[in-house]
Scaffold this active site. Sequence first.
Site, short mmCIF file in Angstrom:
data_model
loop_
_atom_site.label_atom_id
_atom_site.label_comp_id
_atom_site.label_asym_id
_atom_site.label_seq_id
_atom_site.Cartn_x
_atom_site.Cartn_y
_atom_site.Cartn_z
CG ASP A 11 -13.40 -3.55 7.27
OD1 ASP A 11 -13.66 -2.34 7.33
OD2 ASP A 11 -12.24 -4.01 7.20
CG ASN A 25 2.62 0.10 -1.66
OD1 ASN A 25 3.65 0.18 -1.00
ND2 ASN A 25 1.62 0.95 -1.54
N GLY A 33 -7.30 0.88 -0.43
CA GLY A 33 -7.88 -0.46 -0.22
C GLY A 33 -7.63 -1.04 1.16
CB VAL A 34 -6.57 -4.49 2.14
CG1 VAL A 34 -6.04 -5.17 3.39
CG2 VAL A 34 -7.74 -5.27 1.57
CG ASP A 35 -1.25 -0.71 2.30
OD1 ASP A 35 -0.43 -0.33 1.45
OD2 ASP A 35 -0.96 -0.97 3.48
CB SER A 119 -3.21 -9.12 -7.01
OG SER A 119 -1.88 -9.03 -6.56
N GLY A 121 -7.91 -6.06 -6.28
CA GLY A 121 -8.52 -4.72 -6.25
C GLY A 121 -7.79 -3.77 -7.16
CB VAL A 122 -5.47 -0.95 -6.39
CG1 VAL A 122 -4.43 -0.11 -7.13
CG2 VAL A 122 -6.38 -0.06 -5.57
CE1 TYR A 123 -0.69 -2.33 -6.90
CE2 TYR A 123 0.13 -4.38 -5.94
CZ TYR A 123 0.23 -2.99 -6.11
OH TYR A 123 1.23 -2.29 -5.47
N1 APR Z 1 -11.63 -5.66 3.90
C1 APR Z 1 -11.59 -6.74 3.10
N2 APR Z 1 -11.35 -6.68 1.79
C2 APR Z 1 -11.13 -5.46 1.26
C3 APR Z 1 -11.14 -4.28 2.03
C4 APR Z 1 -11.41 -4.42 3.41
N3 APR Z 1 -11.44 -3.36 4.24
N4 APR Z 1 -10.85 -3.22 1.20
C5 APR Z 1 -10.70 -3.74 -0.03
N5 APR Z 1 -10.87 -5.08 -0.01
C6 APR Z 1 -10.78 -6.04 -1.11
C7 APR Z 1 -10.88 -5.47 -2.51
O1 APR Z 1 -12.24 -5.39 -2.89
C8 APR Z 1 -10.11 -6.53 -3.30
O2 APR Z 1 -10.95 -7.62 -3.58
O3 APR Z 1 -9.47 -6.61 -1.02
C9 APR Z 1 -9.03 -7.01 -2.32
C10 APR Z 1 -7.64 -6.39 -2.57
O4 APR Z 1 -7.82 -5.07 -2.99
P1 APR Z 1 -6.71 -3.91 -2.70
O5 APR Z 1 -6.78 -3.52 -1.28
O6 APR Z 1 -6.92 -2.86 -3.74
O7 APR Z 1 -5.29 -4.62 -2.91
P2 APR Z 1 -4.51 -4.96 -4.27
O8 APR Z 1 -5.43 -5.20 -5.41
O9 APR Z 1 -3.56 -6.06 -3.89
O10 APR Z 1 -3.71 -3.62 -4.58
C11 APR Z 1 -2.66 -3.26 -3.71
O11 APR Z 1 -3.55 -1.06 -3.51
O12 APR Z 1 -4.23 -0.21 -1.55
C12 APR Z 1 -3.20 -0.20 -2.43
O13 APR Z 1 -1.22 0.19 -1.12
C13 APR Z 1 -1.94 -0.79 -1.83
O14 APR Z 1 -0.59 -0.21 -3.70
C14 APR Z 1 -1.24 -1.29 -3.06
C15 APR Z 1 -2.39 -1.78 -3.93
#
Ligand code: APR
Length: 287
Positions: A11, A25, A33-35, A119, A121-123
């Site tokens: 994490d 974002n 997600g990470v945010d 990018s 994950g959600v993206y």
């Molecule tokens: N620690 C490490 N890695 C993580 C964690 C964590 N706590 N949570 C998620 N991840 C991984 C996900 O599995 C993915 O591989 O980080 C990567 C990025 O995923 P996201 O957090 O979804 O970020 P992203 O794909 O860039 O999307 C950004 O998602 O959370 C919203 O506000 C954010 O709108 C923005 C969008």
Amino acid sequence: HMVTVTAVHGDITRQRVDAIVNAANNAMRGGGGVDGAIHRAGGRAVLDDCIARFPNGLRTGDAGWTTAGDLPATWVIHTVGPNYAAGERDRELLESCYRRALEVADEIGARSVSFPLISAGVYAWPLNDAIDAAVTTIAKTPTRVEEVVLVSFSEDTHRRVQSQVHRLFPPPTEPGSVGQLFDRPPAQMGMRGDAYLWLALRAEFAATPLPSTWFELRPMVVQAAEGIIGAPLAHTDDPIHVPEFDPGHGMSAGNVLPSWWHQTGIPILIDRFEAAQQTNSSEPAEG
Ligand code: APR
């Protein structure tokens, strides 16, 4: 100096580094997600600083810092990746996230920085390409950052990141280690995946002492290889496709040829093992 890059499964909010990179974002007011994890662990101070320092948000591909609040870091470096799911497919924008985050780290004097896969994950950016963008951009961006940690949330992602990091940032092999047998890759290899497997084994055995006989060495190498490619290194002529080795362009990059290993790769390692044994045994006997 060259930045050292390591891959970690865990994490990102638990990483003890100077700066933790957030996959934010454009609005810069938190998210999932990470945010979400960073704002939850960092507390209200992070959001307040986002509002104060980014009243109009942050452009895709750009990066900016805030306090890290209650996180075990001094700063959060926020960056906004392209939203692949929404049709933003320009890889330059994704690479810009890593370059700009390292520039911001240099501005604030952060010496250790942990990155999530922006990018991915959600993206919904294709995973192997997201990893390739991360490791190749970090490798080519001059920076005063000394340590970069690429943090993967899942084991599968970590294995893929690990093999790309081993390829681009090979750890040094210790004297008398099994890894030293891999120090010079053979002139001819089976397929491009064999070169990745060779480097992955070199890294995996970088600190493993040599066994006393080659018939202990052989199964060590075969088992480690099978662990990395996730398939038996059986005596077949069929290539094995290894997703971790395929940086997203062309299928050949991910293929390993078991027959090459049995006919050439492993015999080379045994020859080098025997040679290492000779030189070791030629040292004056103790006492
Ligand atoms: N620690 C490490 N890695 C993580 C964690 C964590 N706590 N949570 C998620 N991840 C991984 C996900 O599995 C993915 O591989 O980080 C990567 C990025 O995923 P996201 O957090 O979804 O970020 P992203 O794909 O860039 O999307 C950004 O998602 O959370 C919203 O506000 C954010 O709108 C923005 C969008």
